[in-house]
Design an enzyme around this catalytic site. Structure first.
Site, PDB file in Angstrom:
ATOM      1  N   GLU A   8       0.824  -1.215   0.000  1.00 55.79           N
ATOM      2  CA  GLU A   8       0.000   0.000   0.000  1.00 55.79           C
ATOM      3  C   GLU A   8       0.855   1.262   0.000  1.00 55.79           C
ATOM      4  O   GLU A   8       0.647   2.172   0.803  1.00 55.79           O
ATOM      5  CB  GLU A   8      -0.973  -0.028   1.192  1.00 55.79           C
ATOM      6  CG  GLU A   8      -1.895  -1.238   1.153  1.00 55.79           C
ATOM      7  CD  GLU A   8      -2.928  -1.300   2.263  1.00 55.79           C
ATOM      8  OE1 GLU A   8      -2.663  -0.764   3.351  1.00 55.79           O
ATOM      9  OE2 GLU A   8      -3.994  -1.894   2.028  1.00 55.79           O
ATOM     10  N   GLU A  50     -12.502  -2.369  12.218  1.00 58.91           N
ATOM     11  CA  GLU A  50     -12.486  -1.645  10.954  1.00 58.91           C
ATOM     12  C   GLU A  50     -13.627  -2.066  10.031  1.00 58.91           C
ATOM     13  O   GLU A  50     -14.352  -1.222   9.510  1.00 58.91           O
ATOM     14  CB  GLU A  50     -11.130  -1.847  10.261  1.00 58.91           C
ATOM     15  CG  GLU A  50     -11.087  -1.196   8.890  1.00 58.91           C
ATOM     16  CD  GLU A  50      -9.750  -1.335   8.194  1.00 58.91           C
ATOM     17  OE1 GLU A  50      -8.797  -1.884   8.801  1.00 58.91           O
ATOM     18  OE2 GLU A  50      -9.645  -0.887   7.039  1.00 58.91           O
ATOM     19  N   ASP A  52      -8.474  -8.984   4.014  1.00 55.41           N
ATOM     20  CA  ASP A  52      -8.222  -7.897   4.953  1.00 55.41           C
ATOM     21  C   ASP A  52      -9.290  -7.822   6.044  1.00 55.41           C
ATOM     22  O   ASP A  52     -10.142  -6.950   5.996  1.00 55.41           O
ATOM     23  CB  ASP A  52      -8.168  -6.571   4.174  1.00 55.41           C
ATOM     24  CG  ASP A  52      -7.533  -5.463   4.994  1.00 55.41           C
ATOM     25  OD1 ASP A  52      -7.013  -5.747   6.077  1.00 55.41           O
ATOM     26  OD2 ASP A  52      -7.560  -4.312   4.533  1.00 55.41           O
TER      27      ASP A  52
HETATM   28  C1  GCU Z   1      -6.012  -2.207   5.819  1.00 58.30           C
HETATM   29  C2  GCU Z   1      -6.357  -0.903   6.463  1.00 58.30           C
HETATM   30  C3  GCU Z   1      -5.217   0.051   6.426  1.00 58.30           C
HETATM   31  C4  GCU Z   1      -3.962  -0.610   6.991  1.00 58.30           C
HETATM   32  C5  GCU Z   1      -3.697  -1.925   6.304  1.00 58.30           C
HETATM   33  C6  GCU Z   1      -2.573  -2.739   6.918  1.00 58.30           C
HETATM   34  O1  GCU Z   1      -5.861  -2.050   4.443  1.00 58.30           O
HETATM   35  O2  GCU Z   1      -7.492  -0.335   5.831  1.00 58.30           O
HETATM   36  O3  GCU Z   1      -5.571   1.194   7.156  1.00 58.30           O
HETATM   37  O4  GCU Z   1      -2.873   0.216   6.874  1.00 58.30           O
HETATM   38  O5  GCU Z   1      -4.840  -2.729   6.355  1.00 58.30           O
HETATM   39  O6  GCU Z   1      -2.878  -3.730   7.565  1.00 58.30           O
HETATM   40  O7  GCU Z   1      -1.417  -2.413   6.749  1.00 58.30           O
END
Ligand code: GCU
Length: 650
Positions: free
Chosen positions: A258, A365, A337
């Site tokens: 990400e 979440e 996730d």
């Molecule tokens: C999910 C979450 C993010 C987080 C990511 C992770 O995608 O929405 O906020 O950073 O998980 O576990 O790194």
């Protein structure tokens, strides 16, 4: 019902009627009362135990497993036996728990040894005080790009120790801005101060690390893990960190995920990155916890072959055995996730020569933001009990992540935690059941969801049996209810993008995140069989075949693995479309039952707790209705098939 002081969560000793000034006779056999952890145990006994006339003996017994304890009553004495100080502290908390749970202290003969060596919480706290995916206020560790140390720090450490947590990562895995500087002189003194507080309760402090620190802090051009200058920079840094922070645990790393930097940029593997850091912290006894949440987050929704669910296994399986001894891979429970229902990640047990630990999320979440009630232990139990078939015998996820399968020492469980600066720590009072529950479960994976719920309810509320049963039952049903009114049969998502609360059926359908349901006018679901993305083949047999065939695939996961026509008959005899309608009506109706049961507890639980939770239930009901009606309408419009029961669909 005494006065409630929810800042103390399940350790509200005033409510229990404890006299903080009483004398408790504590004697020591083999333990040093000057030891910092033993001193905390004594403090806790003094504050938290009712039984004044009893003598407590902290008894060192080398035959008890590391960090385990035994409680044994003898005449007017209770012996807390342990082989180390952490075990003694956990034994003391177990004694306080036993009393709160109305056990007879005169006839104790019980004990526990930790199932998992590492039992950790991960805070996604940012240094500006915000919390990524936090639903209970701001951070109590950070504020205005600085570290905060106060009463909360101590209480937090006590709560965590009381359920057996022995490691805490204090900052978000997405390490940006000031957080990159946590490993510099700017923050060492304060990190050390916090770490000292944790150490009093047998907890090690860990930091999330920015893999690009050599560039951002060191002014280097690259952060290539095989580059000599980069390695030299990290060596100096590690020396500085471990010298300035004696007792420091190590680092958690989110790399190549990400948008975070990582070894892939330089054509290196995940093992190259993790091992480089592992080797550097090894001389100091440090460890590297490397996350496996690596996937392509710039996917094209038109592409039916690339499958996010496959990514973890595809990136990490080939390197099984390549990771060094002080590196441990942290794997989310599911391949996507933290959805309300996912299969178990095939990487757990898929790796057979690599240290691995399980990551779960108690910050809600995708499971209701601590507005909707969702007690997660039933889900975690399913994960732990899953047979991976990685070997004959000890093959469950609990076996794998505890180190029993491979005989490895570096193993365990971590949770992305749900706490914040709210008065009651967890936003919804009832969400503390997950905070408590995770710790207890990580310590003893044999406990049932109900046992844990009951302990928490007793320690937190002290209700009469009939009311206690009601609350325990609410907790136990809550996950299934949430599942019923949200996305159907394991497909996941359908949430409002970014926020992740409330429905948006197509919210993630045409996005880059690899999160698709593929609904059309004939059916819904992702084909992850050997004819589809091939994800089902990442499991060992017989799981691979079981998932591959809709007839044997567990129905709660049907749409995760298969694209299914709306007219397909489920085992109940219902069509898929009818199941979608029915489960959504049921889920919403059952949420109303939860709210009603809560109403019946008015006067039994402290009024402020009652009021706040009632308000949360009102919000939950609104949410459940939106989910029910949007999901049902969406599928009615797609399929054109009416509800057999003629209910209102829009
Ligand atoms: C999910 C979450 C993010 C987080 C990511 C992770 O995608 O929405 O906020 O950073 O998980 O576990 O790194």
């Amino acid at each position: 019902m005494g006065n409630s002081n929810w800042t103390q969560l399940w350790l509200d000793y005033d409510k229990k009627g404890c006299d903080a000034n009483k004398e408790v006779k504590v004697t020591f056999e083999g333990f040093d009362k000057a030891d910092r952890v033993i001193a905390s145990a004594v403090k806790e006994l003094t504050k938290g135990l009712l039984g004044k006339e009893r003598e407590i003996v902290l008894f060192k017994d080398e035959s008890v497993a590391a960090e385990g304890y035994k409680l044994f009553s003898q005449d007017r004495k209770v012996l807390v036996k342990a082989s180390d100080a952490n075990g003694a502290l956990y034994g003391v908390f177990a004694l306080i728990r036993a009393e709160a749970c109305s056990k007879d202290l005169a006839s104790l003969d019980e004990g526990e040894m930790p199932s998992n060596p590492l039992r950790m919480t991960n805070h996604w706290d940012n240094m500006d005080g915000s919390i990524e995916r936090g639903y209970s206020g701001q951070s109590f560790f950070f504020e205005n790009n600085d570290i905060v140390i106060g009463e909360r720090t101590v209480d937090y450490a006590r709560f965590m120790a009381s359920v057996g947590i022995n490691g805490v990562v204090i900052n978000n895995v997405n390490v940006k801005g000031a957080a990159t500087y946590l490993i510099t002189d700017r923050f060492f003194d304060k990190v050390q101060k916090m770490q000292e507080i944790f150490a009093d309760y047998g907890i090690k402090l860990y930091l999330s690390l920015n893999f690009a620190a050599p560039i951002e802090l060191g002014g280097l051009e690259v952060c290539d893990p095989l580059d000599e200058d980069v390695i030299a920079w990290w060596k100096e840094k590690a020396k500085e960190v471990f010298t300035r922070l004696p007792g420091f645990g190590g680092f958690l790393v989110k790399a190549d995920s990400e948008g975070r930097p990582g070894p892939f940029t330089y054509g290196r593997t995940q093992a190259d990155g993790a091992n480089m850091l592992g080797d550097i912290v090894a001389p100091y006894g440090g460890i590297i916890i490397w996350r496996c949440f690596v996937y392509n987050c710039t996917q094209d929704w038109r592409d039916y072959k690339t499958d996010r669910a496959r990514a973890g296994y595809d990136y990490f399986k080939d390197l099984d055995g390549a990771y060094h001894d002080n590196v441990i891979l942290q794997i989310k429970n599911g391949p996507m996730d933290f959805q309300i229902r996912e299969p178990i990640s095939p990487l757990l047990g898929g790796l057979t020569k690599t240290n691995q630990m399980l990551e779960v999320q108690i910050a809600q979440e995708y499971t209701g933001h601590q507005i909707d009630l969702c007690y997660l232990m039933p889900m975690f139990k399913e994960v732990l009990d899953f047979h991976t078939h990685c070997c004959e015998g000890k093959d469950t996820v609990a076996d794998v992540v505890s180190g029993r399968t491979m005989g490895n020492k570096l193993a365990g469980m971590a949770a992305v935690i749900n706490t914040g600066n709210d008065y009651n720590w967890t936003g919804n009072y009832l969400a503390a059941a997950n905070t408590y529950g995770f710790g207890r479960l990580a310590f003893n994976t044999e406990l049932t969801s109900e046992e844990i719920a009951r302990e928490w309810v007793r320690m937190s509320f002290g209700l009469e049996k009939a009311e206690e049963d009601k609350l325990v039952d609410m907790l136990l049903r809550s996950r299934e209810i949430y599942e019923k009114y949200t996305s159907p049969l394991g497909i996941g998502w359908m949430v409002t993008p970014n926020v992740h609360y409330g429905p948006s059926v197509d919210g993630y359908e045409y996005s880059r995140w690899g999160t698709y349901h593929r609904a059309d006018h004939l059916g819904i679901g992702v084909d992850r069989t050997d004819k589809g993305t091939g994800y089902a083949q990442q499991y060992y047999e017989p799981n691979a075949s079981m998932y591959n065939d809709p007839a044997t695939c567990p129905e709660e996961l049907l749409l995760f693995f298969h694209h299914i026509p709306y007219t397909y008959k489920l085992k109940t005899g219902k069509t898929l479309i009818q199941h979608i309608y029915d489960s959504h009506f049921e889920g919403e109706a059952e949420a109303e039952e939860l709210a009603k049961t809560w109403d019946s507890l008015e006067g039994k639980v402290p009024q402020e707790v009652f009021n706040l939770v009632k308000h949360r239930f009102e919000m939950q009901l609104y949410n459940a209705k939106e989910w029910r009606d949007q999901v049902n309408s969406y599928f009615f419009r797609k399929s054109g098939i009416a509800d057999e029961k003629g209910r209102e669909i829009y």
